[in-house]
Scaffold this active site. Structure first.
Site, short mmCIF file in Angstrom:
data_model
loop_
_atom_site.label_atom_id
_atom_site.label_comp_id
_atom_site.label_asym_id
_atom_site.label_seq_id
_atom_site.Cartn_x
_atom_site.Cartn_y
_atom_site.Cartn_z
N HIS A 138 18.04 -1.21 -20.50
CA HIS A 138 17.59 0.12 -21.16
C HIS A 138 17.82 1.12 -20.06
O HIS A 138 17.74 2.45 -20.42
CB HIS A 138 16.46 0.06 -21.68
CG HIS A 138 16.34 -0.73 -22.97
ND1 HIS A 138 16.12 -0.34 -24.35
CD2 HIS A 138 16.34 -2.17 -23.21
CE1 HIS A 138 16.09 -1.13 -25.23
NE2 HIS A 138 16.28 -2.46 -24.37
N ASP A 153 18.21 8.86 -16.67
CA ASP A 153 17.70 7.97 -17.72
C ASP A 153 18.74 7.24 -18.60
O ASP A 153 19.97 7.62 -18.23
CB ASP A 153 17.25 9.22 -18.87
CG ASP A 153 16.05 8.74 -19.55
OD1 ASP A 153 15.85 7.58 -19.76
OD2 ASP A 153 15.30 9.60 -19.91
O1 F6P Z 1 12.38 2.12 -22.30
C1 F6P Z 1 12.22 1.86 -21.13
C2 F6P Z 1 10.87 1.16 -20.57
O2 F6P Z 1 10.98 1.00 -19.17
C3 F6P Z 1 10.84 -0.13 -21.30
O3 F6P Z 1 11.41 -1.20 -20.76
C4 F6P Z 1 9.18 -0.09 -21.41
O4 F6P Z 1 8.54 -0.98 -22.17
C5 F6P Z 1 8.85 1.55 -21.80
O5 F6P Z 1 9.74 2.21 -21.08
C6 F6P Z 1 7.69 1.78 -21.48
O6 F6P Z 1 7.01 1.61 -20.12
P1 F6P Z 1 5.87 0.34 -20.08
O7 F6P Z 1 6.29 -0.86 -20.66
O8 F6P Z 1 5.90 0.18 -18.65
O9 F6P Z 1 4.56 1.09 -20.79
#
Ligand code: F6P
Length: 467
Positions: free
Chosen positions: A157, A366
């Site tokens: 992602h 991003d």
């Molecule tokens: O969309 C990118 C991302 O890094 C996901 O992998 C992740 O779950 C999300 O952002 C939110 O971050 P976190 O899981 O660390 O809260």
């Protein structure tokens, strides 16, 4: 004719959204939509830290959820450590912020093995496995070591930086070569795919017969391709339309008193370019006094990863910056920046987007940025707002009719804001139509179906065929 039913879809990600939970981040919302449509199993971390080693199972409609807790040590070394203090900054081109500790790498590998062990108990022979994001890069190789023969796809992602940056990571090969254990590796943009190909070809002695068909130095073949993630365009447009009747939207609307709204919505992350965005806005206020009192900037930034020191720091920096700008320019009846540190239900956000003349999306890097896409899909076709978008977001590849900016150039951000605020209706309409066409032709279903079809296609190749 084949009446062969595709196997059960098993989605594996660190963060998952349990039924009824509001998810932050593009991954969880995209997978929520995918699984609701197709059914299957979603497997990942429960979000809790404890010594309970049991799997928690729940089912809702056609989706089964299986989660487990992380021990304190695994959480600190795998999640807060290697994933979010080493890989995240590296993948977002922030070498200055990469913190590398051998114990964190060990914790990352150990926790990936734990994911693999738990998952093994749930798998059926026909399952199609789809692994997500940088937390779980080596899990396919660990599953293969445990005898798993299923099709396994991986989707990253985040951006993938050029090989010259990737090799700064100690033991990069031990980690990145494991990508070859997947059957298909999906990336957001052509730039990310190029980075992967270059890394395998020039850094670790792999080969490539055709674009996207790679062979690692250890002989294992896999495919890689571009699958830009998207949104449920029709649903978002409908939700935004319906949100007009929500109390929250009316309150926002009334509070604006006719001022044009600029909106930003981001996880509170240093990759999102928030300090630079605030500086760009301040630059506009400085040089366009005629806009004072005519505009209002709402920045919504829910806290994430609060256990990681760099995230606590960015929060402090932004509070100071918002306070400084309001101190400089606010009047008794006007606050230039409304900085809100909390999350909102998705329906409310779409209503906010629809009421905003400008969507300001300025990450320094991003993978895609689904806020940019949701902002566009939420607009009123008769009176659409304008997207100001960083050229370093994956979404810029698909939305060239946004006003594209370099987020580090505060004057360019200010120029784009001014242009967007003063843009005639006709221009706003044709820009919006062009962007909406892209999102209607390429929505979350196109993304999911495209990836899964490509993964199934790999399956039809004879196992031992040569590249
Ligand atoms: O969309 C990118 C991302 O890094 C996901 O992998 C992740 O779950 C999300 O952002 C939110 O971050 P976190 O899981 O660390 O809260």
């Amino acid at each position: 004719m084949s009446d062969h039913k595709p196997g059960r879809l098993v989605v594996i990600s660190n963060r998952i959204a349990l039924p009824g939970q509001t998810s932050t981040g593009g991954l969880a919302s995209a997978m929520q939509a995918t699984l609701q449509e197709r059914g299957g199993l979603w497997f990942g971390w429960s979000g809790k830290v404890s010594n309970n080693e049991k799997l928690h199972r729940v089912s809702h409609e056609s989706v089964d959820y299986a989660t487990f807790d992380l021990s304190r040590q695994d959480h600190d070394e795998f999640y807060a450590g290697f994933a979010n203090r080493t890989l995240w900054p590296l993948l977002h081109f922030r070498l200055d912020m990469v913190d590398y500790q051998r114990s964190h790498l060990d914790g990352y590998m150990r926790t990936n093995a734990l994911f693999a062990d738990h998952l093994l108990k749930l798998l059926k022979p026909d399952d199609i496995l789809w692994v997500h994001d940088y937390h779980l890069i080596p899990i396919a190789s660990m599953l293969r070591e445990r005898g798993v023969k299923n099709r396994i796809g991986f989707f990253l992602h985040t951006p993938l930086p050029p090989a010259a940056l990737l090799i700064v990571l100690p033991k990069h090969r031990d980690l990145l070569e494991t990508l070859a254990s997947y059957d298909l590796v999906g990336l957001q943009t052509a730039r990310d795919l190029r980075a992967l190909e270059d890394y395998f070809l020039y850094e670790i002695g792999g080969t490539m017969r055709k674009a996207g068909r790679l062979r690692a130095a250890n002989g294992r073949r896999f495919r890689a391709g571009v699958f830009p993630i998207s949104i449920d365009t029709t649903l978002v447009a409908q939700t935004a339309h319906d949100a007009e009747s929500l109390e929250e939207i009316e309150q926002l609307h009334n509070s604006l008193e006719g001022r044009a709204l600029i909106i930003g919505v981001d996880r509170l992350d240093y990759s999102k370019g928030l300090p630079e965005r605030f500086r760009g806005y301040a630059h506009l206020l400085e040089r366009a006094p005629e806009l004072h009192r005519q505009i209002s900037f709402l920045q919504i930034a829910p806290t994430t990863r609060g256990v990681v020191p760099e995230y606590r720091q960015i929060r402090k920096d932004l509070e100071r910056s918002a306070g400084h700008i309001n101190g400089m320019y606010a009047a008794p009846d006007w606050v230039p920046i409304r900085y809100v540190n909390q999350s909102f239900p998705h329906s409310v956000l779409t209503g906010y987007y629809r009421n905003a003349r400008v969507g300001l999306v300025t990450p320094l890097r991003d993978g895609m940025n689904l806020v940019a896409k949701e902002y566009v899909a939420s607009q009123d076709p008769e009176n659409p707002g304008i997207l100001v978008l960083s050229r370093f977001a994956g979404a810029a590849f698909e939305l060239p009719d946004a006003l594209l900016i370099n987020p580090a150039d505060t004057a360019e951000v200010a120029d784009a804001l001014e242009r967007a605020l003063k843009m005639p209706l006709k221009e706003r309409q044709w820009r919006w139509r062009a962007m909406m066409n892209v999102l209607e032709n390429h929505d979350i279903n196109t993304w999911r179906n495209g990836f899964l079809a490509a993964l199934a296609d790999v399956q039809t190749e004879p196992v031992n065929s040569q590249n």
